[in-house]
Motif scaffolding. Structure first.
Motif, mmCIF file in Angstrom:
data_model
loop_
_atom_site.group_PDB
_atom_site.id
_atom_site.type_symbol
_atom_site.label_atom_id
_atom_site.label_comp_id
_atom_site.label_asym_id
_atom_site.label_seq_id
_atom_site.Cartn_x
_atom_site.Cartn_y
_atom_site.Cartn_z
ATOM 1 N N LEU A 58 0.834 -1.193 0.000
ATOM 2 C CA LEU A 58 0.000 0.000 0.000
ATOM 3 C C LEU A 58 0.878 1.257 0.000
ATOM 4 O O LEU A 58 1.673 1.483 0.917
ATOM 5 C CB LEU A 58 -0.917 0.002 1.217
ATOM 6 C CG LEU A 58 -1.912 1.164 1.323
ATOM 7 C CD1 LEU A 58 -2.888 1.154 0.150
ATOM 8 C CD2 LEU A 58 -2.671 1.100 2.651
ATOM 9 N N GLY A 59 0.749 2.060 -1.043
ATOM 10 C CA GLY A 59 1.514 3.289 -1.163
ATOM 11 C C GLY A 59 2.878 3.117 -1.797
ATOM 12 O O GLY A 59 3.566 4.111 -2.074
ATOM 13 N N TYR A 60 3.297 1.865 -2.057
ATOM 14 C CA TYR A 60 4.615 1.629 -2.645
ATOM 15 C C TYR A 60 4.629 2.148 -4.085
ATOM 16 O O TYR A 60 3.940 1.623 -4.954
ATOM 17 C CB TYR A 60 4.923 0.132 -2.626
ATOM 18 C CG TYR A 60 6.273 -0.231 -3.219
ATOM 19 C CD1 TYR A 60 7.418 -0.175 -2.430
ATOM 20 C CD2 TYR A 60 6.396 -0.632 -4.538
ATOM 21 C CE1 TYR A 60 8.651 -0.512 -2.949
ATOM 22 C CE2 TYR A 60 7.627 -0.971 -5.068
ATOM 23 C CZ TYR A 60 8.758 -0.916 -4.268
ATOM 24 O OH TYR A 60 9.981 -1.246 -4.793
ATOM 25 N N GLY A 61 5.382 3.214 -4.327
ATOM 26 C CA GLY A 61 5.404 3.815 -5.659
ATOM 27 C C GLY A 61 4.048 4.327 -6.093
ATOM 28 O O GLY A 61 3.794 4.497 -7.291
ATOM 29 N N GLY A 62 3.165 4.556 -5.109
ATOM 30 C CA GLY A 62 1.814 5.002 -5.412
ATOM 31 C C GLY A 62 0.807 3.879 -5.587
ATOM 32 O O GLY A 62 -0.360 4.140 -5.929
ATOM 33 N N PHE A 63 1.204 2.628 -5.339
ATOM 34 C CA PHE A 63 0.262 1.514 -5.500
ATOM 35 C C PHE A 63 -0.891 1.683 -4.510
ATOM 36 O O PHE A 63 -0.660 1.916 -3.318
ATOM 37 C CB PHE A 63 0.962 0.174 -5.284
ATOM 38 C CG PHE A 63 0.119 -1.009 -5.682
ATOM 39 C CD1 PHE A 63 -0.072 -1.320 -7.017
ATOM 40 C CD2 PHE A 63 -0.490 -1.804 -4.725
ATOM 41 C CE1 PHE A 63 -0.853 -2.403 -7.394
ATOM 42 C CE2 PHE A 63 -1.271 -2.891 -5.083
ATOM 43 C CZ PHE A 63 -1.448 -3.188 -6.426
ATOM 44 N N PRO A 64 -2.144 1.552 -4.985
ATOM 45 C CA PRO A 64 -3.293 1.932 -4.152
ATOM 46 C C PRO A 64 -3.925 0.818 -3.325
ATOM 47 O O PRO A 64 -5.008 1.020 -2.770
ATOM 48 C CB PRO A 64 -4.294 2.432 -5.196
ATOM 49 C CG PRO A 64 -4.031 1.556 -6.389
ATOM 50 C CD PRO A 64 -2.554 1.313 -6.378
ATOM 51 N N ALA A 65 -3.290 -0.340 -3.215
ATOM 52 C CA ALA A 65 -3.939 -1.461 -2.539
ATOM 53 C C ALA A 65 -2.946 -2.239 -1.689
ATOM 54 O O ALA A 65 -1.739 -1.986 -1.708
ATOM 55 C CB ALA A 65 -4.600 -2.376 -3.565
ATOM 56 N N THR A 66 -3.471 -3.215 -0.951
ATOM 57 C CA THR A 66 -2.676 -4.010 -0.017
ATOM 58 C C THR A 66 -2.074 -5.239 -0.674
ATOM 59 O O THR A 66 -1.039 -5.742 -0.233
ATOM 60 C CB THR A 66 -3.557 -4.437 1.181
ATOM 61 O OG1 THR A 66 -4.128 -3.262 1.764
ATOM 62 C CG2 THR A 66 -2.765 -5.174 2.231
ATOM 63 N N ILE A 67 -2.725 -5.774 -1.695
ATOM 64 C CA ILE A 67 -2.228 -6.927 -2.429
ATOM 65 C C ILE A 67 -2.335 -6.655 -3.921
ATOM 66 O O ILE A 67 -3.046 -5.733 -4.344
ATOM 67 C CB ILE A 67 -3.010 -8.224 -2.090
ATOM 68 C CG1 ILE A 67 -4.514 -8.048 -2.378
ATOM 69 C CG2 ILE A 67 -2.774 -8.634 -0.642
ATOM 70 C CD1 ILE A 67 -5.342 -9.309 -2.181
ATOM 71 N N CYS A 68 -1.637 -7.456 -4.713
ATOM 72 C CA CYS A 68 -1.819 -7.453 -6.163
ATOM 73 C C CYS A 68 -2.709 -8.640 -6.533
ATOM 74 O O CYS A 68 -2.478 -9.760 -6.061
ATOM 75 C CB CYS A 68 -0.482 -7.578 -6.880
ATOM 76 S SG CYS A 68 0.653 -6.212 -6.602
ATOM 77 N N THR A 69 -3.716 -8.386 -7.349
ATOM 78 C CA THR A 69 -4.648 -9.433 -7.762
ATOM 79 C C THR A 69 -4.616 -9.524 -9.283
ATOM 80 O O THR A 69 -5.168 -8.669 -9.973
ATOM 81 C CB THR A 69 -6.065 -9.121 -7.265
ATOM 82 O OG1 THR A 69 -6.412 -7.767 -7.633
ATOM 83 C CG2 THR A 69 -6.158 -9.246 -5.748
ATOM 84 N N SER A 70 -3.969 -10.542 -9.809
ATOM 85 C CA SER A 70 -3.709 -10.658 -11.240
ATOM 86 C C SER A 70 -4.506 -11.827 -11.812
ATOM 87 O O SER A 70 -4.205 -12.990 -11.521
ATOM 88 C CB SER A 70 -2.210 -10.839 -11.474
ATOM 89 O OG SER A 70 -1.495 -9.760 -10.883
ATOM 90 N N VAL A 71 -5.520 -11.499 -12.599
ATOM 91 C CA VAL A 71 -6.486 -12.497 -13.075
ATOM 92 C C VAL A 71 -6.201 -12.877 -14.525
ATOM 93 O O VAL A 71 -6.045 -12.013 -15.402
ATOM 94 C CB VAL A 71 -7.923 -11.958 -12.939
ATOM 95 C CG1 VAL A 71 -8.938 -12.991 -13.421
ATOM 96 C CG2 VAL A 71 -8.212 -11.556 -11.491
ATOM 97 N N ASN A 72 -6.111 -14.163 -14.771
ATOM 98 C CA ASN A 72 -6.012 -14.744 -16.118
ATOM 99 C C ASN A 72 -4.787 -14.251 -16.884
ATOM 100 O O ASN A 72 -3.670 -14.637 -16.569
ATOM 101 C CB ASN A 72 -7.311 -14.518 -16.879
ATOM 102 C CG ASN A 72 -8.508 -15.163 -16.185
ATOM 103 O OD1 ASN A 72 -8.334 -16.078 -15.386
ATOM 104 N ND2 ASN A 72 -9.705 -14.687 -16.453
ATOM 105 N N GLU A 73 -4.966 -13.367 -17.876
ATOM 106 C CA GLU A 73 -3.823 -12.909 -18.684
ATOM 107 C C GLU A 73 -2.986 -11.844 -17.982
ATOM 108 O O GLU A 73 -1.929 -11.455 -18.489
ATOM 109 C CB GLU A 73 -4.283 -12.382 -20.044
ATOM 110 C CG GLU A 73 -4.942 -11.012 -20.032
ATOM 111 C CD GLU A 73 -6.414 -11.045 -19.634
ATOM 112 O OE1 GLU A 73 -7.068 -9.988 -19.709
ATOM 113 O OE2 GLU A 73 -6.912 -12.133 -19.260
ATOM 114 N N VAL A 74 -3.437 -11.372 -16.810
ATOM 115 C CA VAL A 74 -2.638 -10.418 -16.042
ATOM 116 C C VAL A 74 -1.517 -11.193 -15.344
ATOM 117 O O VAL A 74 -1.765 -12.146 -14.614
ATOM 118 C CB VAL A 74 -3.490 -9.659 -15.015
ATOM 119 C CG1 VAL A 74 -2.617 -8.696 -14.220
ATOM 120 C CG2 VAL A 74 -4.615 -8.904 -15.709
ATOM 121 N N VAL A 75 -0.294 -10.779 -15.590
ATOM 122 C CA VAL A 75 0.869 -11.489 -15.062
ATOM 123 C C VAL A 75 1.145 -11.094 -13.621
ATOM 124 O O VAL A 75 1.354 -11.935 -12.745
ATOM 125 C CB VAL A 75 2.111 -11.196 -15.933
ATOM 126 C CG1 VAL A 75 3.349 -11.880 -15.347
ATOM 127 C CG2 VAL A 75 1.884 -11.629 -17.368
#
Length: 278
Positions: A58-75
């Motif tokens: 959260l806030g890392y380089g402006g990232f707006p969330a607590t986790i990354c959620t990468s679905v299907n073709e999202v790496v």
């Protein structure tokens, strides 16, 4: 410069790693058809808060969330939101991290949403996860960084090719050092590059996040307009697995695995060091 950790610092990283393991367990249970990726983010936030830890996403380089959620073709680096609703047959890679007293943990896994997944998707996740463990097993005293890259790539290349024709080992992203920051030297490729040489020698106190990302097609990626979400350029689906590992005089400790990686590394003939938390 590569940061070398003391046993006391590794113990703090183990605490952070166990918070990450708890995030994985809770989000895996919550990743069901009908859930949004923001729902999963809220689950992760509660785990971190209940543990008295902090989020390193959260806030890392402006990232707006607590986790990354990468679905299907999202790496990787998918942003949780209310619009992305999980469907039966989806796959999702969840990348999570936590900080305890200034020390970081970071790990990722791929989950299957609902049922009815094509055999090549099940195999994709298995191959990616096993390549990670092959890399972890190569994290031995006296080895060099390239030995980890070689083990990951070698495992993937030895597997039968999928119906799509090949596995794409993602080239633009890889593993990294971890400790008092989430991303530190050295950068760890998931394939062997002659240009990079052999890399650092693996000595006690080296801590790495080993994280292969593999697609059912191309190794090439592109970043969407949000400046975060990374997708495969050919639209093939992908898998992402990661653990944080500390190397000690007594062997490796998989900091983000509940059993320190003991059961899985035993399959590779590798004994883990004792859990620093007892």
């Amino acid at each position: 410069m590569v940061q070398i950790k003391t046993p006391e610092q590794i113990a703090k990283m183990r605490e952070a790693g166990l918070v990450v393991a708890a995030i994985h367990a809770a989000t895996r249970e919550a990743a069901v058809p009908g859930a949004t990726t923001r729902d999963l983010d809220m689950v992760a936030r509660k785990v971190i808060a209940d543990a008295g830890a902090k989020s390193n996403f959260l806030g890392y380089g402006g990232f707006p969330a607590t986790i990354c959620t990468s679905v299907n073709e999202v790496v990787v680096h998918g942003i949780p939101d209310d619009k992305t609703v999980l469907k039966d047959g989806d796959i999702i890679s969840i990348d999570a991290g936590a900080i305890v007293d200034g020390w970081h943990g970071d790990a990722a896994y791929t989950a299957f949403v609902g049922t009815g997944h094509a055999p090549e998707l099940v195999e994709l996740s298995r191959v990616t996860e096993e390549s990670m463990w092959a890399g972890i097993a190569a994290m031995k005293l006296g080895n060099r960084l390239v030995d980890i890259s070689k083990a990951i790539e070698g495992y993937i290349r030895r597997q039968p090719r999928p119906a799509t024709g090949k596995y794409g080992i993602i080239e633009d992203y890889g593993g990294h050092g971890i400790g008092s920051e989430m991303h530190m030297d050295p950068h760890l490729l998931n394939y062997v590059s002659r240009k990079r040489g052999k890399g650092i020698k693996l000595v006690p106190g080296v801590c790495l996040a080993i994280e292969p990302m593999v697609s059912l097609g191309t190794p090439q990626t592109e970043v969407l307009a949000d400046d975060w979400t990374v997708i495969t350029t050919d639209g093939t689906w992908s898998s992402h697995w990661e653990h944080s590992i500390a190397l000690t005089e007594a062997g490796p400790i998989v900091l983000t695995s509940p059993d320190c990686g003991k059961a899985k590394l035993a399959e590779y003939g590798v004994a883990t060091a004792p859990d620093p938390l007892g």
